[in-house]
Motif scaffolding. Structure first.
Motif, mmCIF file in Angstrom:
data_model
loop_
_atom_site.group_PDB
_atom_site.id
_atom_site.type_symbol
_atom_site.label_atom_id
_atom_site.label_comp_id
_atom_site.label_asym_id
_atom_site.label_seq_id
_atom_site.Cartn_x
_atom_site.Cartn_y
_atom_site.Cartn_z
ATOM 1 N N MET A 1 0.849 -1.193 0.000
ATOM 2 C CA MET A 1 0.000 0.000 0.000
ATOM 3 C C MET A 1 0.889 1.248 0.000
ATOM 4 O O MET A 1 1.804 1.377 0.796
ATOM 5 N N ALA A 2 0.567 2.166 -0.851
ATOM 6 C CA ALA A 2 1.377 3.379 -0.927
ATOM 7 C C ALA A 2 0.885 4.459 0.027
ATOM 8 O O ALA A 2 1.679 5.167 0.621
ATOM 9 N N PRO A 37 5.201 12.770 -8.273
ATOM 10 C CA PRO A 37 4.941 12.505 -9.689
ATOM 11 C C PRO A 37 3.448 12.196 -9.909
ATOM 12 O O PRO A 37 2.787 11.632 -9.032
ATOM 13 N N TYR A 39 1.917 9.991 -11.651
ATOM 14 C CA TYR A 39 1.500 8.587 -11.565
ATOM 15 C C TYR A 39 1.267 8.179 -10.109
ATOM 16 O O TYR A 39 0.360 7.399 -9.810
ATOM 17 N N ARG A 40 2.087 8.716 -9.212
ATOM 18 C CA ARG A 40 1.908 8.372 -7.788
ATOM 19 C C ARG A 40 0.650 9.013 -7.223
ATOM 20 O O ARG A 40 -0.031 8.431 -6.377
ATOM 21 N N ARG A 42 -2.099 9.719 -8.965
ATOM 22 C CA ARG A 42 -3.253 8.973 -9.494
ATOM 23 C C ARG A 42 -3.431 7.651 -8.749
ATOM 24 O O ARG A 42 -4.548 7.282 -8.372
ATOM 25 N N ALA A 43 -2.332 6.927 -8.547
ATOM 26 C CA ALA A 43 -2.420 5.638 -7.849
ATOM 27 C C ALA A 43 -2.855 5.842 -6.402
ATOM 28 O O ALA A 43 -3.688 5.084 -5.869
ATOM 29 N N ARG A 46 -6.594 6.754 -6.093
ATOM 30 C CA ARG A 46 -7.429 5.558 -6.300
ATOM 31 C C ARG A 46 -7.527 4.753 -4.998
ATOM 32 O O ARG A 46 -8.597 4.274 -4.622
ATOM 33 N N HIS B 30 6.289 1.287 -4.991
ATOM 34 C CA HIS B 30 5.564 2.533 -4.710
ATOM 35 C C HIS B 30 4.065 2.277 -4.636
ATOM 36 O O HIS B 30 3.278 3.200 -4.853
ATOM 37 N N GLY B 31 3.660 1.050 -4.370
ATOM 38 C CA GLY B 31 2.246 0.727 -4.299
ATOM 39 C C GLY B 31 1.730 0.114 -5.594
ATOM 40 O O GLY B 31 2.503 -0.195 -6.499
ATOM 41 N N VAL B 32 0.409 -0.049 -5.658
ATOM 42 C CA VAL B 32 -0.200 -0.644 -6.850
ATOM 43 C C VAL B 32 -0.304 0.428 -7.933
ATOM 44 O O VAL B 32 -0.859 1.502 -7.706
ATOM 45 N N ILE B 33 0.248 0.112 -9.084
ATOM 46 C CA ILE B 33 0.296 1.078 -10.186
ATOM 47 C C ILE B 33 -0.312 0.446 -11.435
ATOM 48 O O ILE B 33 -0.118 -0.740 -11.703
ATOM 49 N N ASP B 37 -1.949 5.115 -15.096
ATOM 50 C CA ASP B 37 -1.469 6.179 -14.209
ATOM 51 C C ASP B 37 -0.419 7.051 -14.892
ATOM 52 O O ASP B 37 -0.120 8.155 -14.426
ATOM 53 N N TYR B 38 0.160 6.565 -15.961
ATOM 54 C CA TYR B 38 1.195 7.310 -16.688
ATOM 55 C C TYR B 38 0.641 8.056 -17.904
ATOM 56 O O TYR B 38 1.412 8.674 -18.643
ATOM 57 N N GLN B 71 12.897 12.993 -16.271
ATOM 58 C CA GLN B 71 11.784 13.787 -15.721
ATOM 59 C C GLN B 71 11.664 15.125 -16.442
ATOM 60 O O GLN B 71 10.560 15.614 -16.668
ATOM 61 N N GLU B 76 8.793 9.004 -17.189
ATOM 62 C CA GLU B 76 8.989 8.272 -15.943
ATOM 63 C C GLU B 76 9.668 6.932 -16.215
ATOM 64 O O GLU B 76 9.586 6.398 -17.329
#
Lengths: 64, 229
Positions: A1-2, A37, A39-40, A42-43, A46, B30-33, B37-38, B71, B76
């Motif tokens: 889990m982030a 970032p 992507y982080r 958005r994740a 969620r 970094h968790g579930v991706i 997400d990109y 970046q 990414e």
């Protein structure tokens, strides 16, 4: 889990996201404010929505 | 000679250039991706054979070194191997402890090989238990724009990955092509004429005079200067 720890408490990035969501914000807004970032963000959003810690309406997210 | 089916590995169709990148949701450091997400930015998805191995460690140091450069290009990095997330965490912590380099990008823990299979990262002729050194450059709308495969023995040149991203972004921004060993600031190739009319125009002095930095070898090989992306 982030964003969430196994005991349900917020991780550092989870706290940063929730703090940035005092007012309705897009993921892009949150990325700019937190420096995370996209992507982080958005994740993480969620994950926070699934945990009912954040609500979403359209493209805007809000804590609570 | 052994026969193999084209563009497949283990019965799974490999990604192809300019087609949608295989979708995924994966556990990472970094968790579930998810791939989505990109969306809107560029992604370099790469695999390595295994954590705590020498060539991979040198590569991760090199990938960490180019991360700020990527970046700046709205790009990414996302690593992958068939290791657990605990192994990944232990490895990146060990790298930091031994070299003082932080690995700033997530790494997929692909224990069920779902992503490795979808992207054809396992090359059974090399290893059935490890991913080869694969690189997929995925554009902002989720298309595979470049693929690079290196064997287990040979570390990648990460500066070439930055150069590749620069070239792809230039191609998209200016609708041109890039010559061998192109770098930002170099002249680019004007797309080859598709008709005799355009070929004739390309040979005219009028075309040369109105094209910045025009350089002509012949009708099919002309270059020009362009502004940086």
């Amino acid at each position: 889990m982030a964003c969430l720890n196994s005991d349900g408490t917020l991780s550092p990035s989870g706290r940063a996201l929730v703090a940035a969501l005092a007012t309705p914000s897009t993921p892009e807004d949150v990325a700019r404010e937190t420096g995370l970032p996209l992507y982080r963000v958005r994740a993480g959003l969620r994950e926070l929505v699934a945990a009912s810690l954040v609500t979403v309406e359209g493209d805007r997210y809000r804590a609570g | 000679m052994e026969t193999t089916s084209n563009a497949t590995t283990g019965g799974t169709r490999l990604p192809r250039l300019n087609e949608p990148a295989p979708d995924f949701e994966a556990t990472t450091t970094h968790g579930v991706i998810r791939l989505a997400d990109y969306a809107g930015g560029w992604l370099v998805l790469f695999s390595h054979p295994a954590d705590f191995t020498p060539v991979c460690t040198t590569e991760f140091l090199a990938f960490a070194a180019i991360y700020p450069e990527l970046q700046r290009r709205h790009t990414e990095l996302l690593g992958l191997s068939i290791d657990s997330v605990s192994s990944h965490i232990a490895w990146v912590r060990n790298i930091e402890e031994k070299t003082s380099v932080t690995i700033p990008f997530p790494i997929i823990a692909d224990l069920d090989r779902a992503v490795a299979t979808a992207y054809g990262m396992v090359m059974p002729g090399e290893s059935t238990t490890e991913t080869s050194r694969c690189v997929f450059v995925i554009d902002p709308i989720g298309r595979v724009r470049a693929m690079v495969y290196y064997p287990l023995t040979t570390g990648r040149n990460t500066e070439e990955i930055v150069r590749l991203v620069d070239a792809l972004q230039m191609v998209d921004a200016r609708q041109v092509a890039t010559p061998a060993n192109w770098r930002p600031g170099d002249k680019v190739i004007i797309p080859t004429p598709a008709t005799v009319e355009v070929a004739a125009e390309r040979m005219s002095e009028e075309y040369a005079s109105r094209t910045e930095g025009f350089e002509r070898v012949d009708w099919y090989l002309c270059k020009k200067s362009v502004e940086a992306v």
